[in-house]
Design an enzyme around this catalytic site. Structure first.
Site, PDB file in Angstrom:
ATOM      1  N   LYS A 125       0.760  -1.147   0.011  1.00 34.53           N
ATOM      2  CA  LYS A 125      -0.036   0.029  -0.039  1.00 34.53           C
ATOM      3  C   LYS A 125       0.791   1.403  -0.028  1.00 34.53           C
ATOM      4  O   LYS A 125       1.981   1.179   0.860  1.00 34.53           O
ATOM      5  CB  LYS A 125      -0.958  -0.073   1.287  1.00 34.53           C
ATOM      6  CG  LYS A 125      -2.204   0.841   1.152  1.00 34.53           C
ATOM      7  CD  LYS A 125      -3.024   0.764   2.520  1.00 34.53           C
ATOM      8  CE  LYS A 125      -4.263   1.429   2.324  1.00 34.53           C
ATOM      9  NZ  LYS A 125      -5.129   1.197   3.360  1.00 34.53           N
ATOM     10  N   ASP A 137      -1.896   9.990  -6.716  1.00 36.13           N
ATOM     11  CA  ASP A 137      -0.518   9.606  -6.815  1.00 36.13           C
ATOM     12  C   ASP A 137       0.114   8.248  -6.298  1.00 36.13           C
ATOM     13  O   ASP A 137       1.200   7.976  -6.640  1.00 36.13           O
ATOM     14  CB  ASP A 137       0.322  10.751  -5.817  1.00 36.13           C
ATOM     15  CG  ASP A 137      -0.160  10.604  -4.413  1.00 36.13           C
ATOM     16  OD1 ASP A 137      -0.982   9.514  -3.769  1.00 36.13           O
ATOM     17  OD2 ASP A 137      -0.393  11.811  -3.842  1.00 36.13           O
ATOM     18  N   ASP A 267     -15.189  -4.113  -2.798  1.00 37.43           N
ATOM     19  CA  ASP A 267     -13.890  -4.324  -2.933  1.00 37.43           C
ATOM     20  C   ASP A 267     -12.965  -4.459  -1.676  1.00 37.43           C
ATOM     21  O   ASP A 267     -11.973  -4.813  -1.797  1.00 37.43           O
ATOM     22  CB  ASP A 267     -13.551  -3.145  -3.874  1.00 37.43           C
ATOM     23  CG  ASP A 267     -13.653  -1.922  -3.257  1.00 37.43           C
ATOM     24  OD1 ASP A 267     -14.973  -1.454  -3.410  1.00 37.43           O
ATOM     25  OD2 ASP A 267     -12.741  -1.087  -2.767  1.00 37.43           O
TER      26      ASP A 267
END
Length: 487
Positions: A125, A137, A267
């Site tokens: 992550k 980003d 998700d």
């Protein structure tokens, strides 16, 4: 010279225990319909801020033989690991279907068998942009990384089936965020859990009208994560039934732990029934059923009390892609059992928080739990402090006289005359009074196992982060982690 990179790779793999693990290309073997190969960001700085030495023995590694530089090389610089896979998925976000998802700031770094032969994922992550970054980003704020480390360790301590962070590395980049004072510091995290395959992984295949890929993925899931079902004639229906049970049990664990995940989109639901991907989560300060953790959850869809219903709804949505393989009526029959599994597990967990390892007679259980929740709901006392004080002050004298219950606790002192507390204490005393001596002797251990003295409420996390952001002082963070795991 052409062979030099191979020689370097071999040298790195033989000297770095993390690179020398036996990585298994399980998800990769499914083929490129399920992922994109990506490159990791090259960061200007690598400061190891957290390493989870308690996870290393599960991988067959001795923590003393793994250096900080090994972590940085493997999980900050991402040396010698190819391919890196950005997983493809869709999902229902706040009830609306979104086909523009996927790993937008992470990838599947690798998969490794643990010492008990269970397959684990290493997922990143904050490792940079992917085809699914949607203009972002691809980065993770350092505060977000700190919060996720704390979430995994706290939930693990509380008995929740959860992912945990393997490492957190500060990366030296400045990030701009609307929900944090900016610029803010950046990090990259590696999460270890059983699978990053999500409900949304299947939902994407349904959106693309690819039943062939759905069946292939389902066979993969059963082979790797439900291997006891592989030889069963009705393995697909049995898989869904077991997933319903796992998710119901997970929801019960969250509720008993007083945990609000905050973003239960499909998700963020794992196909293995494991809790993961923590964003704006929070532990409830008081027993407020409508407590909502995410500031952007304007209609409290994912409030504390709604979590079981949302998990059941997500399982219902999963039926749509699975029905090309599994009979819909079989899935409906399994989903009906969600409430039974949830309530059964929740009752057992709440009894354990009160010190009882075995279920009491149903009438006593119902009476005690109702009195407990009624009391906690009525008074603005800390949900976690209440149970921690039971563990800290428990005495065999409680069996003799209800007036001794919570003696010395500031909670009891603050209540004054409380009919709800007197009622709860009377029921608790009556149950204790019916127990044998050896059963009473077990209660202090059970209370300590299920009620940590420290729970990471938001003010605690903010205090830790203030020390990091203002003084670069990581001692409060390290101390908090030690408090979390202590019994």
């Amino acid at each position: 010279m052409a062979n030099l990179p191979v020689m370097v790779m071999q040298t790195a793999e033989t000297t770095n225990p993390l690179l020398n693990l036996n990585y298994e290309p399980a998800f990769e073997s499914l083929g490129s319909d399920y992922f994109d190969e990506v490159m990791a960001e090259e960061f200007p700085l690598h400061k190891l801020r957290f390493r989870n030495d308690t996870l290393l023995p599960m991988l067959g590694l001795n923590p003393q033989q793994v250096t900080d530089e090994d972590f940085i090389q493997a999980f900050g610089k991402f040396e010698q690991r190819k391919p890196l896979l950005a997983m493809r998925y869709h999902g229902y976000q706040f009830g609306e279907y979104n086909p523009r998802l996927g790993d937008g700031r992470g990838f599947l770094y690798g998969q490794v068998r643990g010492t008990e032969s269970e397959l684990y994922d290493f997922g990143t992550k904050g490792s940079g942009r992917t085809p699914y970054s949607r203009g972002g980003d691809g980065m993770l704020t350092l505060k977000g990384g700190v919060r996720e480390v704390l979430a995994g360790e706290m939930l693990h301590r509380m008995g929740v089936r959860t992912s945990r962070c393997l490492s957190l590395i500060e990366t030296g980049m400045q990030l701009w965020r609307g929900d944090e004072p900016s610029p803010t510091r950046s990090s990259v995290m590696v999460r270890m859990n059983r699978s990053h395959i999500r409900f949304g992984t299947f939902e994407r295949l349904n959106y693309l009208k690819r039943p062939d890929l759905t069946k292939q993925l389902l066979d993969h899931v059963i082979e790797y994560y439900y291997p006891h079902l592989v030889s069963e004639a009705e393995k697909y229906s049995l898989f869904y039934a077991e997933l319903v049970e796992r998710v119901a049990k997970l929801a019960a664990q969250w509720m008993a732990a007083g945990f609000c995940h905050a973003v239960l989109n499909t998700d963020n639901m794992s196909i293995t029934g494991e809790s993961f991907d923590y964003g704006p989560y929070a532990f409830i300060p008081t027993y407020d059923p409508h407590f909502t953790a995410a500031y952007f959850d304007y209609y409290s869809r994912y409030s504390y009390i709604h979590q079981p219903d949302i998990c059941m709804w997500n399982l219902e949505m999963l039926q749509e892609p699975l029905k090309v393989v599994i009979d819909k009526s079989d899935m409906d029959n399994s989903l009906i059992t969600f409430g039974k599994h949830f309530l059964g597990n929740y009752r057992l967990l709440m009894l354990k928080k009160l010190g009882f390892e075995q279920e009491l007679p149903k009438s006593e259980t119902d009476e005690l739990l109702k009195a407990t929740i009624d009391f906690l709901k009525h008074y603005p006392i800390s949900y976690h402090h209440f149970f921690a004080d039971i563990a800290a002050t428990f005495s065999h004298k409680w069996q003799d006289d209800a007036n001794y219950i919570l003696e010395g606790s500031d909670i009891k002192k603050s209540l004054g005359v409380s009919e709800l507390f007197v009622n709860w204490a009377g029921i608790y005393h009556r149950i204790l009074n019916s127990m044998a001596r050896d059963e009473m002797d077990n209660i202090p251990r059970i209370l300590k196992d299920y009620n940590p003295q420290t729970v990471i409420l938001r003010p605690i996390i903010e205090s830790v982060w203030e020390s990091i952001s203002q003084e670069d002082n990581w001692q409060p963070f390290d101390d908090l982690l030690k408090e979390i795991v202590s019994r």
